[in-house]
Design an enzyme around this catalytic site. Structure first.
Site, PDB file in Angstrom:
ATOM      1  N   ASP A 107       0.849  -1.198   0.000  1.00 26.31           N
ATOM      2  CA  ASP A 107       0.000   0.000   0.000  1.00 26.31           C
ATOM      3  C   ASP A 107       0.882   1.244   0.000  1.00 26.31           C
ATOM      4  OD1 ASP A 107      -1.788   2.020   0.479  1.00 26.31           O
ATOM      5  OD2 ASP A 107      -2.457   1.240   2.430  1.00 26.31           O
ATOM      6  N   ASN A 116      -7.698  11.734 -11.293  1.00 25.59           N
ATOM      7  CA  ASN A 116      -8.479  12.021 -12.505  1.00 25.59           C
ATOM      8  C   ASN A 116      -8.507  13.542 -12.679  1.00 25.59           C
ATOM      9  OD1 ASN A 116     -10.980  13.178 -11.253  1.00 25.59           O
ATOM     10  ND2 ASN A 116     -11.014  11.148 -10.295  1.00 25.59           N
ATOM     11  N   ASP A 123      -6.209   6.454  -5.686  1.00 24.27           N
ATOM     12  CA  ASP A 123      -6.667   7.818  -5.379  1.00 24.27           C
ATOM     13  C   ASP A 123      -7.527   7.800  -4.108  1.00 24.27           C
ATOM     14  OD1 ASP A 123      -7.244  10.501  -5.691  1.00 24.27           O
ATOM     15  OD2 ASP A 123      -8.494  10.258  -7.483  1.00 24.27           O
ATOM     16  N   VAL A 152      -8.483   1.250 -13.046  1.00 30.29           N
ATOM     17  CA  VAL A 152      -9.729   1.704 -13.661  1.00 30.29           C
ATOM     18  C   VAL A 152      -9.509   2.186 -15.098  1.00 30.29           C
ATOM     19  CG1 VAL A 152     -11.562   3.448 -13.485  1.00 30.29           C
ATOM     20  CG2 VAL A 152     -10.660   2.407 -11.422  1.00 30.29           C
TER      21      VAL A 152
HETATM   22  N1  AR6 Z   1      -1.229   1.343  -3.173  1.00 22.55           N
HETATM   23  C1  AR6 Z   1      -0.580   1.087  -4.330  1.00 22.55           C
HETATM   24  N2  AR6 Z   1      -1.222   0.778  -5.484  1.00 22.55           N
HETATM   25  C2  AR6 Z   1      -2.572   0.712  -5.441  1.00 22.55           C
HETATM   26  C3  AR6 Z   1      -3.323   0.964  -4.266  1.00 22.55           C
HETATM   27  C4  AR6 Z   1      -2.593   1.306  -3.099  1.00 22.55           C
HETATM   28  N3  AR6 Z   1      -3.206   1.568  -1.931  1.00 22.55           N
HETATM   29  N4  AR6 Z   1      -4.639   0.832  -4.576  1.00 22.55           N
HETATM   30  C5  AR6 Z   1      -4.717   0.478  -5.870  1.00 22.55           C
HETATM   31  N5  AR6 Z   1      -3.470   0.402  -6.397  1.00 22.55           N
HETATM   32  P1  AR6 Z   1      -6.171   2.942 -10.206  1.00 22.55           P
HETATM   33  P2  AR6 Z   1      -5.877   4.414 -12.754  1.00 22.55           P
HETATM   34  C6  AR6 Z   1      -3.048   0.081  -7.773  1.00 22.55           C
HETATM   35  O1  AR6 Z   1      -7.454   2.378 -10.673  1.00 22.55           O
HETATM   36  O2  AR6 Z   1      -5.949   3.171 -13.533  1.00 22.55           O
HETATM   37  C7  AR6 Z   1      -9.445   6.540  -9.645  1.00 22.55           C
HETATM   38  O3  AR6 Z   1     -10.819   6.450  -9.418  1.00 22.55           O
HETATM   39  C8  AR6 Z   1      -4.012  -0.648  -8.667  1.00 22.55           C
HETATM   40  O4  AR6 Z   1      -3.985  -2.040  -8.374  1.00 22.55           O
HETATM   41  O5  AR6 Z   1      -6.077   3.441  -8.832  1.00 22.55           O
HETATM   42  O6  AR6 Z   1      -4.803   5.424 -13.097  1.00 22.55           O
HETATM   43  C9  AR6 Z   1      -9.027   7.941 -10.080  1.00 22.55           C
HETATM   44  O7  AR6 Z   1      -9.783   8.950  -9.422  1.00 22.55           O
HETATM   45  C10 AR6 Z   1      -3.405  -0.350 -10.027  1.00 22.55           C
HETATM   46  O8  AR6 Z   1      -2.295  -1.217 -10.279  1.00 22.55           O
HETATM   47  O9  AR6 Z   1      -5.701   4.187 -11.160  1.00 22.55           O
HETATM   48  C11 AR6 Z   1      -9.269   7.932 -11.534  1.00 22.55           C
HETATM   49  O10 AR6 Z   1     -10.624   8.190 -11.841  1.00 22.55           O
HETATM   50  C12 AR6 Z   1      -2.851   1.066  -9.866  1.00 22.55           C
HETATM   51  O11 AR6 Z   1      -2.836   1.307  -8.457  1.00 22.55           O
HETATM   52  C13 AR6 Z   1      -8.936   6.522 -11.944  1.00 22.55           C
HETATM   53  O12 AR6 Z   1      -9.125   5.729 -10.765  1.00 22.55           O
HETATM   54  C14 AR6 Z   1      -3.670   2.158 -10.541  1.00 22.55           C
HETATM   55  O13 AR6 Z   1      -5.056   1.839 -10.459  1.00 22.55           O
HETATM   56  C15 AR6 Z   1      -7.502   6.392 -12.360  1.00 22.55           C
HETATM   57  O14 AR6 Z   1      -7.289   5.107 -12.866  1.00 22.55           O
END
Ligand code: AR6
Length: 178
Positions: free
Chosen positions: A11, A25, A35, A125
């Site tokens: 994390d 975003n 996020d 996402v």
């Molecule tokens: N620590 C490290 N990595 C993480 C954590 C954490 N606590 N939680 C998730 N990940 P994403 P995106 C990983 O969806 O694709 C949000 O709603 C996750 O497994 O967080 O850039 C924003 O507001 C993945 O590998 O970001 C935007 O709307 C990585 O972080 C949208 O999502 C990125 O996943 C951005 O989408």
């Protein structure tokens, strides 16, 4: 390969680094994934800081980055960058992902910070294929580090096993180069 780059699994919000990068975003007002985790851990001060930036600068387009304080996090600052939404690869996604990493590094350095942690931007996402995104992350950062020497430690913080193995393999390959 510089020892300045390391892969961690877990994390990102728990890290004791100068800067944590958020995969935000364009609204900068929070969301799910990393996020959501960063905003929950940082508390309401982070949202307030994001609102102020938004009032001053408007939305944050893909590839750009902004910096705020870090609320209750151990980090000193959060850099919010917006990765591209994956639309098949013909919509400049690779360039925008590179920009997101490079602009985050530049902003950290411009603010005098030396340690920074990145999540795997756009691979949740936003749907960017994980292997292709990991290559861009590693290449952009190692290229940056050959030309800039202020940043001392960069962490790739991976959440799932697949992403961790992808980054480990890429960094090992670089380390094997003559
Ligand atoms: N620590 C490290 N990595 C993480 C954590 C954490 N606590 N939680 C998730 N990940 P994403 P995106 C990983 O969806 O694709 C949000 O709603 C996750 O497994 O967080 O850039 C924003 O507001 C993945 O590998 O970001 C935007 O709307 C990585 O972080 C949208 O999502 C990125 O996943 C951005 O989408």
């Amino acid at each position: 390969m510089q020892p300045r780059v390391q892969v961690l699994q877990g994390d990102i919000t728990t890290l004791d680094v100068d800067v944590i990068v958020n995969a935000a975003n364009p609204s900068l007002l929070g969301g799910g994934g990393v996020d959501g985790a960063i905003h929950r851990a940082a508390g309401p001060a982070l949202l307030e800081a994001c609102k102020q930036v938004r009032q001053q600068q408007g939305e944050c387009p893909p590839g750009h980055a902004v910096i705020t304080t870090a609320g209750n996090l151990r980090a000193k600052a959060v850099i919010h960058t917006v990765g591209p939404v994956w639309r098949g690869g013909d919509e400049h996604e690779a360039r925008l992902l590179e920009d997101a990493y490079r602009n985050s590094l530049q902003l950290a350095e411009a603010n005098g910070y030396t340690t920074i942690a990145f999540p795997a931007i756009s691979t949740g996402v936003y749907g960017y294929p994980k292997a292709a995104a990991a290559e861009i992350a590693v290449n952009t950062i190692t290229d940056y580090l050959t030309r800039h020497h202020h940043l001392q430690q960069i962490y790739f913080v991976c959440y799932d096993d697949e992403t961790t193995h992808l980054y480990q393999r890429l960094l090992t390959q670089l380390g094997d180069e003559p």
